[in-house]
Enzyme design. Sequence first.
Site, short mmCIF file in Angstrom:
data_model
loop_
_atom_site.label_atom_id
_atom_site.label_comp_id
_atom_site.label_asym_id
_atom_site.label_seq_id
_atom_site.Cartn_x
_atom_site.Cartn_y
_atom_site.Cartn_z
N CYS A 86 40.23 35.88 39.60
CA CYS A 86 41.19 34.47 39.50
C CYS A 86 42.74 35.10 38.57
CB CYS A 86 40.86 33.43 39.89
SG CYS A 86 41.61 31.77 39.83
N CYS B 11 49.30 31.23 42.29
CA CYS B 11 47.91 32.24 42.45
C CYS B 11 48.83 33.11 42.03
CB CYS B 11 47.76 32.65 43.93
SG CYS B 11 46.63 34.01 44.73
#
Length: 276
Positions: A219, A75
Amino acid sequence: MLLRFTKMHGLGNDFMVLDLVSQHAHVQPKHVKLWGDRNTGIGFDQLLIVEAPSSPDVDFRYRIFNADGSEVEQCGNGARCFARFVQDKRLTVKKSIRVETKGGIIELNIRPDGQVTVDMGPPRLAPAEIPFQAEREALSYEIEVNGQRVELAAVSMGNPHGVLRVENVDSAPVHSLGPQLEVHPRFPKKANIGFLQVLDPHHARLRVWERGVGETQACGTGACAAAVAGIRQGWLQSPVQIDLPGGRLHIEWAGPGQPVMMTGPAVRVYEGQVRL
């Protein structure tokens, strides 16, 4: 027992961050799902866990759980928050740290202006490494969804991504096509799906349907994957500014075999305690 946590966000992609270096607990998927509920829990896109390293070559271990309780490999927005967290909590005094993740080792650098640059490592483009089912590596692939043919690029930034070029992200079928492509059988481990609008060679817009989460405000790995896909196709040139609903990321990539560098903010929202 009570666990101290910090709520953070990177461009609106929000996280609960737990220090399990100075605190000791065994967090299970049921806890993640309970805490992740935005109505009855704390609410977040991902839970980030800071652990002691398993190797002397790195400074920390970084684990990531989606709100549905599933553990994922990487992430990017979380990585920036991870770097800010370990600095703020005085778990390290280093400005540059090496962190092990399920998707590989990454390097995090905290800049004087508070922005964080993450060396995400080189993208993985071979189908078997993404993973994506294809006979050979290609710039893009054609797959079928409900009788409709969709062309996308497949890239791994430590986690699998599909990237589609669209005319306008505002009208892109993120919530209809995104969940179908996320679980498409050609992505054996599912995938994050990015909808990319190219504005000029150094500027693009992006919306991402994240695996196990849904659409998020930003993201980081999705922005990296989109930049890589766009540069490989000749649509974009490094450096690239990627505008997401939550804000802007700066992405640099010099080409095959070279690391992707991502720079963006990391913000602490509040501190709290939760019962395990």
